[in-house]
Design a protein around this motif. Sequence first.
Motif, PDB file in Angstrom:
ATOM      1  N   ARG A 146      -7.306  -6.786   1.223  1.00 18.37           N
ATOM      2  CA  ARG A 146      -6.213  -5.824   1.016  1.00 18.37           C
ATOM      3  C   ARG A 146      -5.036  -6.482   0.303  1.00 18.37           C
ATOM      4  O   ARG A 146      -4.409  -5.884  -0.570  1.00 18.37           O
ATOM      5  CB  ARG A 146      -5.755  -5.250   2.359  1.00 18.37           C
ATOM      6  N   TYR A 147      -4.721  -7.729   0.676  1.00 20.15           N
ATOM      7  CA  TYR A 147      -3.602  -8.459   0.075  1.00 20.15           C
ATOM      8  C   TYR A 147      -3.853  -8.682  -1.418  1.00 20.15           C
ATOM      9  O   TYR A 147      -2.978  -8.474  -2.248  1.00 20.15           O
ATOM     10  CB  TYR A 147      -3.424  -9.798   0.799  1.00 20.15           C
ATOM     11  N   GLU A 148      -5.061  -9.100  -1.743  1.00 21.16           N
ATOM     12  CA  GLU A 148      -5.382  -9.393  -3.138  1.00 21.16           C
ATOM     13  C   GLU A 148      -5.510  -8.131  -3.985  1.00 21.16           C
ATOM     14  O   GLU A 148      -5.431  -8.199  -5.207  1.00 21.16           O
ATOM     15  CB  GLU A 148      -6.648 -10.237  -3.212  1.00 21.16           C
ATOM     16  N   ALA A 149      -5.679  -6.981  -3.351  1.00 22.67           N
ATOM     17  CA  ALA A 149      -5.767  -5.717  -4.083  1.00 22.67           C
ATOM     18  C   ALA A 149      -4.396  -5.149  -4.437  1.00 22.67           C
ATOM     19  O   ALA A 149      -4.302  -4.201  -5.225  1.00 22.67           O
ATOM     20  CB  ALA A 149      -6.540  -4.693  -3.254  1.00 22.67           C
ATOM     21  N   LEU A 150      -3.334  -5.739  -3.885  1.00 16.08           N
ATOM     22  CA  LEU A 150      -1.988  -5.218  -4.157  1.00 16.08           C
ATOM     23  C   LEU A 150      -1.599  -5.460  -5.610  1.00 16.08           C
ATOM     24  O   LEU A 150      -1.950  -6.486  -6.194  1.00 16.08           O
ATOM     25  CB  LEU A 150      -0.972  -5.880  -3.228  1.00 16.08           C
ATOM     26  N   PRO A 151      -0.836  -4.526  -6.186  1.00 10.54           N
ATOM     27  CA  PRO A 151      -0.390  -4.712  -7.574  1.00 10.54           C
ATOM     28  C   PRO A 151       0.633  -5.847  -7.660  1.00 10.54           C
ATOM     29  O   PRO A 151       1.350  -6.113  -6.702  1.00 10.54           O
ATOM     30  CB  PRO A 151       0.254  -3.370  -7.919  1.00 10.54           C
ATOM     31  N   PHE A 152       0.676  -6.481  -8.796  1.00 10.68           N
ATOM     32  CA  PHE A 152       1.607  -7.589  -9.003  1.00 10.68           C
ATOM     33  C   PHE A 152       2.931  -7.095  -9.553  1.00 10.68           C
ATOM     34  O   PHE A 152       2.972  -6.284 -10.469  1.00 10.68           O
ATOM     35  CB  PHE A 152       1.016  -8.605  -9.990  1.00 10.68           C
ATOM     36  N   ASP A 153       4.003  -7.597  -9.003  1.00 14.02           N
ATOM     37  CA  ASP A 153       5.371  -7.481  -9.517  1.00 14.02           C
ATOM     38  C   ASP A 153       5.750  -6.089 -10.014  1.00 14.02           C
ATOM     39  O   ASP A 153       6.309  -5.933 -11.092  1.00 14.02           O
ATOM     40  CB  ASP A 153       5.603  -8.523 -10.613  1.00 14.02           C
ATOM     41  N   ARG A 154       5.506  -5.085  -9.225  1.00 12.52           N
ATOM     42  CA  ARG A 154       5.887  -3.728  -9.605  1.00 12.52           C
ATOM     43  C   ARG A 154       7.367  -3.460  -9.360  1.00 12.52           C
ATOM     44  O   ARG A 154       7.922  -2.545  -9.925  1.00 12.52           O
ATOM     45  CB  ARG A 154       5.082  -2.714  -8.801  1.00 12.52           C
ATOM     46  N   MET A 155       7.982  -4.219  -8.466  1.00 17.59           N
ATOM     47  CA  MET A 155       9.351  -3.925  -8.073  1.00 17.59           C
ATOM     48  C   MET A 155      10.381  -4.787  -8.804  1.00 17.59           C
ATOM     49  O   MET A 155      11.538  -4.792  -8.449  1.00 17.59           O
ATOM     50  CB  MET A 155       9.513  -4.103  -6.554  1.00 17.59           C
ATOM     51  N   GLY A 156       9.973  -5.523  -9.793  1.00 23.92           N
ATOM     52  CA  GLY A 156      10.923  -6.268 -10.609  1.00 23.92           C
ATOM     53  C   GLY A 156      11.558  -7.460  -9.937  1.00 23.92           C
ATOM     54  O   GLY A 156      12.719  -7.763 -10.154  1.00 23.92           O
ATOM     55  N   THR A 157      10.816  -8.189  -9.118  1.00 21.55           N
ATOM     56  CA  THR A 157      11.384  -9.354  -8.451  1.00 21.55           C
ATOM     57  C   THR A 157      11.283 -10.602  -9.312  1.00 21.55           C
ATOM     58  O   THR A 157      11.657 -11.669  -8.875  1.00 21.55           O
ATOM     59  CB  THR A 157      10.677  -9.630  -7.109  1.00 21.55           C
ATOM     60  N   GLU A 191       0.830  -1.209   0.000  1.00 22.55           N
ATOM     61  CA  GLU A 191       0.000   0.000   0.000  1.00 22.55           C
ATOM     62  C   GLU A 191       0.865   1.260   0.000  1.00 22.55           C
ATOM     63  O   GLU A 191       0.568   2.233  -0.693  1.00 22.55           O
ATOM     64  CB  GLU A 191      -0.956  -0.027   1.199  1.00 22.55           C
ATOM     65  N   MET A 192       1.957   1.227   0.784  1.00 17.52           N
ATOM     66  CA  MET A 192       2.861   2.377   0.816  1.00 17.52           C
ATOM     67  C   MET A 192       3.505   2.608  -0.552  1.00 17.52           C
ATOM     68  O   MET A 192       3.576   3.742  -1.038  1.00 17.52           O
ATOM     69  CB  MET A 192       3.954   2.185   1.858  1.00 17.52           C
ATOM     70  N   ASP A 203       1.030   4.053  -3.008  1.00 15.92           N
ATOM     71  CA  ASP A 203       0.847   5.487  -2.753  1.00 15.92           C
ATOM     72  C   ASP A 203       2.075   6.285  -3.198  1.00 15.92           C
ATOM     73  O   ASP A 203       1.947   7.365  -3.766  1.00 15.92           O
ATOM     74  CB  ASP A 203       0.581   5.746  -1.268  1.00 15.92           C
ATOM     75  N   TYR A 204       3.247   5.741  -2.920  1.00 19.84           N
ATOM     76  CA  TYR A 204       4.499   6.436  -3.243  1.00 19.84           C
ATOM     77  C   TYR A 204       4.607   6.709  -4.737  1.00 19.84           C
ATOM     78  O   TYR A 204       5.042   7.776  -5.158  1.00 19.84           O
ATOM     79  CB  TYR A 204       5.687   5.595  -2.756  1.00 19.84           C
ATOM     80  N   PHE A 205       4.205   5.744  -5.548  1.00 18.59           N
ATOM     81  CA  PHE A 205       4.360   5.878  -6.991  1.00 18.59           C
ATOM     82  C   PHE A 205       3.072   6.285  -7.709  1.00 18.59           C
ATOM     83  O   PHE A 205       3.033   6.325  -8.930  1.00 18.59           O
ATOM     84  CB  PHE A 205       4.900   4.576  -7.603  1.00 18.59           C
ATOM     85  N   SER A 206       2.027   6.574  -6.938  1.00 19.15           N
ATOM     86  CA  SER A 206       0.775   6.944  -7.591  1.00 19.15           C
ATOM     87  C   SER A 206       0.927   8.261  -8.341  1.00 19.15           C
ATOM     88  O   SER A 206       1.647   9.161  -7.920  1.00 19.15           O
ATOM     89  CB  SER A 206      -0.353   7.044  -6.567  1.00 19.15           C
ATOM     90  N   GLY A 207       0.277   8.332  -9.465  1.00 14.17           N
ATOM     91  CA  GLY A 207       0.307   9.548 -10.259  1.00 14.17           C
ATOM     92  C   GLY A 207       1.618   9.796 -10.972  1.00 14.17           C
ATOM     93  O   GLY A 207       1.865  10.891 -11.443  1.00 14.17           O
ATOM     94  N   GLY A 208       2.495   8.834 -11.037  1.00 15.88           N
ATOM     95  CA  GLY A 208       3.745   8.970 -11.770  1.00 15.88           C
ATOM     96  C   GLY A 208       4.704   9.986 -11.184  1.00 15.88           C
ATOM     97  O   GLY A 208       5.523  10.549 -11.882  1.00 15.88           O
TER      98      GLY A 208
END
Length: 137
Positions: A118-129, A44-45, A48-53
């Motif tokens: 909340r867990y299932e609402a998280l975006p998938f693989d945004r951090m390149g893991t 979630e953090m 929020d941190y990367f929202s809106g580019g």
Amino acid sequence: MLLILTPIILLGFAFNLFFLGGTGLSAEPEKVEQFVKARIEIGEMMTDYFSGGRGYGGGRPSPDQMRDMREDINAKLRQLLGKHGLTLEEYTRESSGIFADNATVQDFLSQHPDLKKRYEALPFDRMGTGGRSGRGY
């Protein structure tokens, strides 16, 4: 006849103990709860941190901006993880093992529908893991 069946019975017992009694291999419920809650808050953090580019002029950030962003994110992660009694190093080292036990994680989530949502609402693989856990954090 009993001498022939005894090894088979013992082998069957060992098989059941090893493969079906796998509780010794699963993560402790307290650890699962700790890491799942932390992962939800991290996701979630980061969303929020990367929202809106977050503007770097619409282009790629410079190396200095990337360094500053990494330091800022790590500071926020350390603070967030501290609320869960974890360090960034512990979370980095242990999370892949905790989340590899998908059955235990899903069992925990099924007992906590609010967290599951909340867990299932998280975006998938945004951090390149590379999708190891399905979640990028």
